[in-house]
Design a protein around this motif. Structure first.
Motif, PDB file in Angstrom:
ATOM      1  N   ARG A 271       6.115   7.375   6.349  1.00  0.00           N
ATOM      2  CA  ARG A 271       6.489   8.704   6.234  1.00  0.00           C
ATOM      3  C   ARG A 271       5.654   9.588   6.651  1.00  0.00           C
ATOM      4  O   ARG A 271       3.809  10.203   6.768  1.00  0.00           O
ATOM      5  N   ASN A 272       5.804  10.044   8.626  1.00  0.00           N
ATOM      6  CA  ASN A 272       5.123  11.009   9.480  1.00  0.00           C
ATOM      7  C   ASN A 272       3.344   9.612   9.758  1.00  0.00           C
ATOM      8  O   ASN A 272       2.600  10.006   9.635  1.00  0.00           O
ATOM      9  N   LEU A 273       3.712   8.462   9.713  1.00  0.00           N
ATOM     10  CA  LEU A 273       2.663   7.766   9.730  1.00  0.00           C
ATOM     11  C   LEU A 273       2.268   7.540  11.566  1.00  0.00           C
ATOM     12  O   LEU A 273       3.723   6.916  12.726  1.00  0.00           O
ATOM     13  N   SER A 274       0.654   7.690  11.639  1.00  0.00           N
ATOM     14  CA  SER A 274       0.034   7.776  12.762  1.00  0.00           C
ATOM     15  C   SER A 274      -1.104   6.347  12.670  1.00  0.00           C
ATOM     16  O   SER A 274      -1.846   6.907  11.444  1.00  0.00           O
ATOM     17  N   PHE A 275      -1.091   5.682  13.661  1.00  0.00           N
ATOM     18  CA  PHE A 275      -2.519   5.109  13.992  1.00  0.00           C
ATOM     19  C   PHE A 275      -3.206   4.910  15.351  1.00  0.00           C
ATOM     20  O   PHE A 275      -1.865   4.866  16.412  1.00  0.00           O
ATOM     21  N   GLY A 276      -4.432   5.345  15.378  1.00  0.00           N
ATOM     22  CA  GLY A 276      -5.156   4.982  17.026  1.00  0.00           C
ATOM     23  C   GLY A 276      -5.727   4.734  16.756  1.00  0.00           C
ATOM     24  O   GLY A 276      -7.157   4.596  15.707  1.00  0.00           O
ATOM     25  N   TYR A 277      -6.350   3.079  17.566  1.00  0.00           N
ATOM     26  CA  TYR A 277      -8.228   3.246  17.667  1.00  0.00           C
ATOM     27  C   TYR A 277      -8.442   4.572  18.741  1.00  0.00           C
ATOM     28  O   TYR A 277      -8.017   4.881  19.438  1.00  0.00           O
ATOM     29  N   LEU A 278     -10.012   4.621  18.141  1.00  0.00           N
ATOM     30  CA  LEU A 278     -10.775   5.363  18.947  1.00  0.00           C
ATOM     31  C   LEU A 278     -10.485   5.412  20.833  1.00  0.00           C
ATOM     32  O   LEU A 278     -11.147   4.001  21.381  1.00  0.00           O
ATOM     33  N   ARG A 279     -10.426   6.381  21.286  1.00  0.00           N
ATOM     34  CA  ARG A 279     -10.331   6.384  22.649  1.00  0.00           C
ATOM     35  C   ARG A 279      -9.124   5.674  23.069  1.00  0.00           C
ATOM     36  O   ARG A 279      -8.979   5.397  24.394  1.00  0.00           O
ATOM     37  N   HIS A 280      -8.593   5.134  22.468  1.00  0.00           N
ATOM     38  CA  HIS A 280      -7.339   4.887  22.932  1.00  0.00           C
ATOM     39  C   HIS A 280      -6.106   5.379  22.681  1.00  0.00           C
ATOM     40  O   HIS A 280      -6.196   6.051  21.643  1.00  0.00           O
ATOM     41  N   ALA A 281      -4.817   5.506  23.228  1.00  0.00           N
ATOM     42  CA  ALA A 281      -3.378   6.281  22.957  1.00  0.00           C
ATOM     43  C   ALA A 281      -3.280   5.679  21.490  1.00  0.00           C
ATOM     44  O   ALA A 281      -3.608   4.829  21.399  1.00  0.00           O
ATOM     45  N   ALA A 282      -2.207   6.319  20.759  1.00  0.00           N
ATOM     46  CA  ALA A 282      -1.634   5.564  19.132  1.00  0.00           C
ATOM     47  C   ALA A 282      -1.058   4.445  19.372  1.00  0.00           C
ATOM     48  O   ALA A 282      -0.347   4.677  20.213  1.00  0.00           O
ATOM     49  N   VAL A 283      -1.417   3.769  18.876  1.00  0.00           N
ATOM     50  CA  VAL A 283      -0.715   2.386  18.288  1.00  0.00           C
ATOM     51  C   VAL A 283       0.328   2.427  18.071  1.00  0.00           C
ATOM     52  O   VAL A 283       2.040   1.763  18.067  1.00  0.00           O
ATOM     53  N   ILE A 284       0.918   3.343  16.511  1.00  0.00           N
ATOM     54  CA  ILE A 284       1.776   3.833  15.749  1.00  0.00           C
ATOM     55  C   ILE A 284       2.082   5.383  16.086  1.00  0.00           C
ATOM     56  O   ILE A 284       0.484   5.965  15.060  1.00  0.00           O
TER      57      ILE A 284
ATOM     58  N   ALA B 247      -7.058   2.083   7.897  1.00  0.00           N
ATOM     59  CA  ALA B 247      -6.505   3.874   6.815  1.00  0.00           C
ATOM     60  C   ALA B 247      -5.461   3.696   8.158  1.00  0.00           C
ATOM     61  O   ALA B 247      -5.979   4.271   9.394  1.00  0.00           O
ATOM     62  N   PRO B 248      -4.281   5.182   7.245  1.00  0.00           N
ATOM     63  CA  PRO B 248      -4.051   5.714   8.970  1.00  0.00           C
ATOM     64  C   PRO B 248      -4.523   6.896   9.344  1.00  0.00           C
ATOM     65  O   PRO B 248      -5.537   7.139   8.485  1.00  0.00           O
ATOM     66  N   SER B 249      -4.130   6.993  10.717  1.00  0.00           N
ATOM     67  CA  SER B 249      -5.040   8.507  10.916  1.00  0.00           C
ATOM     68  C   SER B 249      -3.700   9.228  10.497  1.00  0.00           C
ATOM     69  O   SER B 249      -4.816  10.266  10.798  1.00  0.00           O
ATOM     70  N   SER B 250      -2.891   9.430  10.090  1.00  0.00           N
ATOM     71  CA  SER B 250      -1.826  11.227   9.499  1.00  0.00           C
ATOM     72  C   SER B 250      -0.983  10.020   9.217  1.00  0.00           C
ATOM     73  O   SER B 250      -0.399   9.050   9.165  1.00  0.00           O
ATOM     74  N   GLY B 251      -0.943  10.947   8.197  1.00  0.00           N
ATOM     75  CA  GLY B 251       0.912  10.530   7.360  1.00  0.00           C
ATOM     76  C   GLY B 251       1.096   9.897   5.790  1.00  0.00           C
ATOM     77  O   GLY B 251      -0.437   9.205   5.693  1.00  0.00           O
ATOM     78  N   THR B 252       1.315   9.155   5.605  1.00  0.00           N
ATOM     79  CA  THR B 252       1.515   8.691   4.180  1.00  0.00           C
ATOM     80  C   THR B 252       2.576   6.881   4.097  1.00  0.00           C
ATOM     81  O   THR B 252       3.275   7.476   4.594  1.00  0.00           O
ATOM     82  N   LEU B 253       1.804   5.765   3.747  1.00  0.00           N
ATOM     83  CA  LEU B 253       3.044   4.735   3.484  1.00  0.00           C
ATOM     84  C   LEU B 253       2.402   4.192   1.992  1.00  0.00           C
ATOM     85  O   LEU B 253       1.749   4.198   1.612  1.00  0.00           O
ATOM     86  N   LEU B 254       3.736   3.693   1.214  1.00  0.00           N
ATOM     87  CA  LEU B 254       3.922   3.676   0.201  1.00  0.00           C
ATOM     88  C   LEU B 254       4.369   2.249   0.104  1.00  0.00           C
ATOM     89  O   LEU B 254       5.290   2.238   0.423  1.00  0.00           O
ATOM     90  N   PHE B 255       3.575   1.952  -1.316  1.00  0.00           N
ATOM     91  CA  PHE B 255       3.794   0.092  -1.302  1.00  0.00           C
ATOM     92  C   PHE B 255       4.829   0.731  -2.687  1.00  0.00           C
ATOM     93  O   PHE B 255       4.069   0.413  -3.109  1.00  0.00           O
ATOM     94  N   ASP B 256       6.006  -0.080  -3.074  1.00  0.00           N
ATOM     95  CA  ASP B 256       6.726   0.187  -4.602  1.00  0.00           C
ATOM     96  C   ASP B 256       6.213   1.622  -4.844  1.00  0.00           C
ATOM     97  O   ASP B 256       5.144   1.751  -6.022  1.00  0.00           O
TER      98      ASP B 256
END
Length: 280
Positions: free
Chosen positions: A7-20, A55-64
């Motif tokens: 849900r609204n999952l985002s991830f990005g490395y420092l100084r780079h555009a978001a990967v997700i 860890a995601p930059s924002s949002g949530t990720l659920l497994f089971d």
């Protein structure tokens, strides 16, 4: 309850555009979804998020239905580069997970020996990684991931450098273990044949203007959608009846691609225009 729910999952490395970037999806009732998409769209990053290695930059990720908040023995990852410990033998590599879970050295070694026998690696149990072939290293890496009896096996482009016979052997190993132990699977791959062999659904990842689109569903429908999108974006060429578009590749390569995708997705069955396209 879906295997994965983002849900609204985002991830990005420092100084780079978001990967997700701000994506939401779930896998429904699938037990073995594949992550598909071109290189660089974030398949490996998503696997690392699922494994809890990042860890995601924002949002949530659920497994089971449980938030992923770090690594867990219930979600083990097989890396593209195998990442076996070079100072440990094959048996010691496989025994590493059970030892980390608190088992005794003897119990861990017994588990390792048993799974190496099932993977056809008993003869090289005492060999170091640099003494193993590429296929043996990959099978050892998968055996190590399965030794802790995870709820889900995560594998990243597992067969890209293997010959067909070794690939078939590893696929059989994974299927046998999954059936015996109820292990689920999430695989990142480019290859639709691998998806057909191991997975029951697909998550297509696409990027446009730094945004991401995730489309989840049965793998045949996903690949059919991908192929239709391909037909829409390729430029027209005289003398070809692929609707209003034609491939930019040489005709022989185009024919191979068309045959494989149509056979895989079911496109063209009972459809004269598609059958004509496949025959070209």
């Amino acid at each position: 309850m879906p295997l994965l729910d983002a849900r609204n999952l985002s991830f990005g490395y420092l100084r780079h555009a978001a990967v997700i970037s701000n994506v939401s999806f779930d896998t429904g009732a699938a037990r073995a979804p594949a992550l598909i998409g071109r290189s660089g769209v974030g398949k490996t990053t998503l696997l690392s998020l699922i494994a809890g290695h990042i860890a995601p930059s924002s949002g949530t990720l659920l497994f089971d239905n449980v938030p992923v908040d770090g690594p867990s023995a219930s979600r083990t990852l097989v890396f593209q580069a195998y990442n076996l410990f070079p100072w440990l033998t094959a048996a010691e590599n496989v025994a590493f997970g059970p030892r980390c879970n608190g088992m005794s050295a003897q119990q861990s070694y017994d588990i390792a020996r048993d799974i190496l026998v099932r993977f056809g690696l008993s003869d090289v149990a005492d060999a170091f990684p640099n003494e193993l072939s590429g296929g043996m290293r990959q099978r050892t890496a998968i055996a190590r991931a399965l030794a802790v009896n995870p709820a889900c096996l995560l594998i990243d482009e597992p067969f890209s450098s293997l010959d067909i016979e070794t690939k078939r052997m590893i696929i059989d190993d994974i299927k046998t273990h999954a059936l015996a132990h109820g292990t689920r699977l999430i695989m990142a791959t480019h290859n639709p044949v691998d998806v057909q062999a191991l997975c029951d659904s697909a998550i297509s990842i696409r990027t446009a203007s730094r945004s991401h689109t995730f489309l989840a569903g049965p793998y045949r429908r996903i690949y059919r959608n991908e192929f239709n999108n391909l037909r829409q974006v390729l430029p027209p060429r005289d003398g070809c009846d692929m609707g209003s578009t034609a491939p930019i590749w040489p005709s022989s390569l185009s024919a191979i691609l068309a045959r494989r995708v149509c056979r895989f997705t079911g496109l063209g069955r009972g459809d004269r225009s598609q059958n004509e396209m496949v025959s070209r």
